[in-house]
Scaffold this active site. Structure first.
Site, PDB file in Angstrom:
ATOM      1  N   ARG A  71       0.881  -1.175  -0.176  1.00  0.00           N
ATOM      2  CA  ARG A  71      -0.036   0.039   0.139  1.00  0.00           C
ATOM      3  C   ARG A  71       0.881   1.173  -0.015  1.00  0.00           C
ATOM      4  NH1 ARG A  71      -4.578   0.138   4.576  1.00  0.00           N
ATOM      5  NH2 ARG A  71      -2.651   0.720   5.766  1.00  0.00           N
ATOM      6  N   LYS A  86      -2.841   6.256   1.393  1.00  0.00           N
ATOM      7  CA  LYS A  86      -2.692   6.943   2.882  1.00  0.00           C
ATOM      8  C   LYS A  86      -2.014   8.179   2.800  1.00  0.00           C
ATOM      9  CE  LYS A  86      -2.336   4.510   7.265  1.00  0.00           C
ATOM     10  NZ  LYS A  86      -3.689   5.255   7.680  1.00  0.00           N
ATOM     11  N   GLU A 125     -16.373   5.774   4.806  1.00  0.00           N
ATOM     12  CA  GLU A 125     -15.597   5.295   6.210  1.00  0.00           C
ATOM     13  C   GLU A 125     -15.602   6.253   7.039  1.00  0.00           C
ATOM     14  OE1 GLU A 125     -11.453   4.514   5.457  1.00  0.00           O
ATOM     15  OE2 GLU A 125     -11.420   5.709   3.596  1.00  0.00           O
TER      16      GLU A 125
HETATM   17  N1  PLP Z   1      -9.240   4.020   6.678  1.00  0.00           N
HETATM   18  C1  PLP Z   1      -8.550   5.124   7.144  1.00  0.00           C
HETATM   19  C2  PLP Z   1      -8.827   6.370   6.742  1.00  0.00           C
HETATM   20  C3  PLP Z   1      -7.584   4.768   7.832  1.00  0.00           C
HETATM   21  O1  PLP Z   1      -6.510   5.760   8.191  1.00  0.00           O
HETATM   22  C4  PLP Z   1      -7.056   3.633   8.331  1.00  0.00           C
HETATM   23  C5  PLP Z   1      -5.714   3.010   9.158  1.00  0.00           C
HETATM   24  O2  PLP Z   1      -4.983   2.506   8.345  1.00  0.00           O
HETATM   25  C6  PLP Z   1      -7.938   2.358   7.997  1.00  0.00           C
HETATM   26  C7  PLP Z   1      -9.027   2.714   7.234  1.00  0.00           C
HETATM   27  C8  PLP Z   1      -7.622   1.049   8.287  1.00  0.00           C
HETATM   28  O3  PLP Z   1      -6.720   0.575   7.765  1.00  0.00           O
HETATM   29  P1  PLP Z   1      -5.679  -0.782   7.985  1.00  0.00           P
HETATM   30  O4  PLP Z   1      -6.637  -1.712   8.562  1.00  0.00           O
HETATM   31  O5  PLP Z   1      -5.076  -1.256   6.873  1.00  0.00           O
HETATM   32  O6  PLP Z   1      -5.021  -0.180   9.220  1.00  0.00           O
HETATM   33  C1  COI Z   2      -4.058   3.191  11.465  1.00  0.00           C
HETATM   34  O1  COI Z   2      -4.971   2.634  11.879  1.00  0.00           O
HETATM   35  O2  COI Z   2      -2.781   2.803  11.357  1.00  0.00           O
HETATM   36  C2  COI Z   2      -4.161   4.750  11.056  1.00  0.00           C
HETATM   37  O3  COI Z   2      -3.134   5.147  10.297  1.00  0.00           O
HETATM   38  C3  COI Z   2      -5.159   5.175  11.368  1.00  0.00           C
HETATM   39  C4  COI Z   2      -4.954   6.574  12.090  1.00  0.00           C
HETATM   40  C5  COI Z   2      -6.103   7.662  12.263  1.00  0.00           C
HETATM   41  C6  COI Z   2      -4.488   6.611  13.396  1.00  0.00           C
END
Ligand code: PLP
Ligand code: COI
Length: 334
Positions: free
Chosen positions: A75, A177, A213
């Site tokens: 990612r 991200k 989300e």
């Molecule tokens: N959506 C957003 C906007 C996020 O910042 C995060 C955090 O990383 C997620 C979803 C969840 O992603 P992940 O499960 O890869 O941490």
């Molecule tokens: C994560 O879950 O790793 C994120 O980057 C989300 C952030 C809002 C702390």
């Protein structure tokens, strides 16, 4: 050692690697948490930055594990490509994460009480830039911090507000991200908190019709037939936790999982709701307020719905190495 909140605590070592003249330097560990940059560095003027988030767990047997770091690496590559930044190959990303975790082993909490070591890889455009354009030099860093639960109200279910703002644009950067996505969410988040909500739930930026989300986590629902309903959209961040819970709900727990567009008008028909993400893990949602029309979800099992609780427990067991998940999910650092 344990950590009770999700806050930055400065660790002794961080990983630093610089890009100049078209190539990456050798990465190294540094004890200096500061970055000294020119005032016109691209990151300050044009927000050329992206990041990742994953966790390291020290389990009962003393093993140190991360969860699907290859997906974070992939990612980050996608984010870098979209932000016109140089990529870090997947294997080098994982090695750098492992090296940073091991260097900070002293502050790695035991995962038994829900603590972990949060790992934050990030990249910035570091050279002076005045006309709009990408930086020529970049810095890649990884810092770590011991953390507890992301939401302060760990033991309660969350209340969400349907936001009138957007966190992403159609064909923008919602699916990567990029720091700018989070910068945009600060103002609506402040308003939501002032009004007593825990988080905003954003709708699709084109029509404000479909559920997307929250500012920092994906969302999912459970319907009356115990089917897991997961919103689909091109501007949602492809959460690693979401992809994992889809697979484990379907293949380990036997639930039917449906990924589709979810209209805001149908959420009142759902029984349970949860947020999912690295920081959020799986957090229970108790209510969603859509401009005064409040949908209430089942939180009867310790603030979770029954299905959300089962999925959360299974996911955590796999992450902590207490239950075997699909091959390749758990990465053993040591
Ligand atoms: N959506 C957003 C906007 C996020 O910042 C995060 C955090 O990383 C997620 C979803 C969840 O992603 P992940 O499960 O890869 O941490
Ligand atoms: C994560 O879950 O790793 C994120 O980057 C989300 C952030 C809002 C702390």
């Amino acid at each position: 050692m344990s950590a009770s909140s999700f806050a930055y605590k400065q660790a002794k070592y961080r990983y630093v690697r610089n890009y100049a003249d078209g190539k990456w330097s050798k990465g190294r560990l540094s004890e200096d948490a500061r970055l000294v940059l020119n005032e016109s560095a691209c990151v300050f003027q044009y927000a050329q930055a992206c990041f990742e988030g994953l966790k390291a767990y020290r389990n009962k047997e003393g093993r140190i594990l991360t969860f699907r770091p290859d997906l974070n690496a992939q990612r980050m590559k996608d984010s870098c490509e979209r932000m016109v930044m140089p990529i870090i190959p997947v294997d080098e990303f994982i090695e750098a994460v492992d090296e940073t975790v091991l260097a900070n082993e002293e502050i790695l909490p035991d995962c038994a009480d829900g603590s972990s070591l949060y790992i934050r890889p990030f990249m910035i455009g570091s050279s002076p830039t005045l006309g709009v354009g990408p930086s020529e030099e970049f810095e890649f860093r990884i810092f770590v911090s011991p953390v507890g639960a992301y939401f302060a109200k760990e033991t309660k279910s969350l209340s969400l507000k349907i936001s009138d703002f957007d966190r992403a644009a159609p064909k923008g950067t919602g699916q990567i991200k990029a720091g700018i996505n989070y910068g945009m969410s600060l103002y609506p988040l402040m308003i939501a908190h002032e009004e007593g909500y825990d988080e905003n739930l954003y709708l699709d930026p084109q029509n404000h019709n479909y559920v997307e989300e929250t500012g920092g986590a994906n969302i999912f629902f459970v319907d009356e037939y115990e089917r897991i309903i997961v919103p689909k959209s091109d501007s949602i961040l492809p959460s690693i936790t979401r992809r994992s819970l889809i697979e484990l709900s379907r293949d380990f727990l036997g639930y039917e999982v449906i990924e589709r567009k979810v209209s805001i008008s149908e959420i009142s028909s759902f029984k349970e709701c949860g947020l999912c993400g690295t920081a959020a893990v799986i957090a229970p949602v108790g209510s969603i307020d859509d401009h005064g029309k409040v949908c209430i979800f089942d939180t009867s099992e310790d603030h979770y719905g029954k299905t959300c609780k089962k999925i959360r427990e299974t996911l955590i067991k796999i992450q902590h190495g207490e239950m075997k998940g699909p091959d390749g999910w758990v990465h053993v650092i040591r």
